[in-house]
Design a protein around this motif. Sequence first.
Motif, short mmCIF file in Angstrom:
data_model
loop_
_atom_site.label_atom_id
_atom_site.label_comp_id
_atom_site.label_asym_id
_atom_site.label_seq_id
_atom_site.Cartn_x
_atom_site.Cartn_y
_atom_site.Cartn_z
N VAL A 1 0.86 -1.21 0.00
CA VAL A 1 0.00 0.00 0.00
C VAL A 1 0.88 1.25 0.00
O VAL A 1 1.76 1.36 0.86
N PRO A 2 0.66 2.16 -0.92
CA PRO A 2 1.46 3.39 -0.97
C PRO A 2 1.26 4.24 0.29
O PRO A 2 0.18 4.23 0.88
N VAL A 3 2.30 4.95 0.64
CA VAL A 3 2.27 5.84 1.81
C VAL A 3 2.24 7.28 1.33
O VAL A 3 2.98 7.63 0.40
N GLN A 4 1.38 8.08 1.94
CA GLN A 4 1.38 9.51 1.62
C GLN A 4 1.92 10.29 2.80
O GLN A 4 1.46 10.11 3.93
N SER A 5 2.90 11.15 2.52
CA SER A 5 3.44 11.99 3.58
C SER A 5 3.39 13.44 3.15
O SER A 5 3.58 13.75 1.98
N SER A 6 3.12 14.31 4.10
CA SER A 6 2.96 15.73 3.82
C SER A 6 4.09 16.52 4.46
O SER A 6 4.47 16.24 5.60
N TYR A 7 4.61 17.48 3.72
CA TYR A 7 5.73 18.28 4.21
C TYR A 7 5.45 19.75 3.92
O TYR A 7 4.69 20.07 3.00
N THR A 8 6.08 20.61 4.68
CA THR A 8 6.00 22.04 4.40
C THR A 8 7.35 22.52 3.90
O THR A 8 8.38 22.24 4.50
N VAL A 9 7.30 23.20 2.78
CA VAL A 9 8.53 23.68 2.12
C VAL A 9 8.45 25.19 1.97
O VAL A 9 7.43 25.71 1.50
N THR A 10 9.51 25.87 2.37
CA THR A 10 9.52 27.32 2.21
C THR A 10 10.36 27.75 1.02
O THR A 10 11.27 27.03 0.59
N GLY A 11 10.04 28.91 0.51
CA GLY A 11 10.86 29.53 -0.53
C GLY A 11 10.34 29.34 -1.95
O GLY A 11 10.84 29.97 -2.87
N MET A 12 9.32 28.51 -2.12
CA MET A 12 8.77 28.33 -3.47
C MET A 12 7.89 29.54 -3.82
O MET A 12 7.01 29.91 -3.04
N THR A 13 8.17 30.12 -4.99
CA THR A 13 7.42 31.32 -5.36
C THR A 13 6.70 31.21 -6.69
O THR A 13 5.89 32.07 -7.01
N CYS A 14 7.02 30.19 -7.47
CA CYS A 14 6.41 30.14 -8.81
C CYS A 14 6.39 28.72 -9.33
O CYS A 14 6.87 27.78 -8.67
N GLY A 15 5.86 28.56 -10.50
CA GLY A 15 5.74 27.23 -11.09
C GLY A 15 7.08 26.55 -11.33
O GLY A 15 7.18 25.32 -11.28
N HIS A 16 8.12 27.37 -11.58
CA HIS A 16 9.44 26.78 -11.76
C HIS A 16 9.91 26.14 -10.47
O HIS A 16 10.56 25.08 -10.47
N CYS A 17 9.62 26.80 -9.37
CA CYS A 17 10.00 26.27 -8.06
C CYS A 17 9.28 24.95 -7.82
O CYS A 17 9.87 23.98 -7.33
N VAL A 18 8.01 24.92 -8.13
CA VAL A 18 7.21 23.70 -7.98
C VAL A 18 7.83 22.57 -8.81
O VAL A 18 7.98 21.44 -8.34
#
Lengths: 69, 69
Positions: A1-18
């Motif tokens: 069964v796949p595992v989903q984990s959630s994280y918080t990332v700072t500094g992303m400002t645009c689609g390129h960052c994503v």
Amino acid sequence: VPVQSSYTVTGMTCGHCVSAVTAELSRLPGVSDVQVDLAGGVVVVTSAAELSGDDVRAAVDEAGYALIP
Amino acid sequence: VPVQSSYTVTGMTCGHCVSAVTAELSRLPGVSDVQVDLAGGVVVVTSAAELSGDDVRAAVDEAGYALIP
């Protein structure tokens, strides 16, 4: 069964960052999906097994961003 | 003698944005240098001859940003 984990990332400002964060996290072994909410800085990673926090942090760092905390 | 022209571009938020704008503007014929000030949104393009405003606008648009005015 796949595992989903959630994280918080700072500094992303645009689609390129994503794209950069998605690409780095997708390289981790067993990762099948990465979803990024740019506005909230929330990243949800789906993987075959639980990921090492250090590996996730290193991948985010490699992309040029920071995992919180 | 090379010509330097200055433009204001909106929407750039990070180094990836700077790279995208730089890459597109560098493709215009005769362009020898592109300098971007991210904070100010100012782009200085050096070219062999004066550039067409439409070409510059199209290049910035292609990168995903907008030329002002």
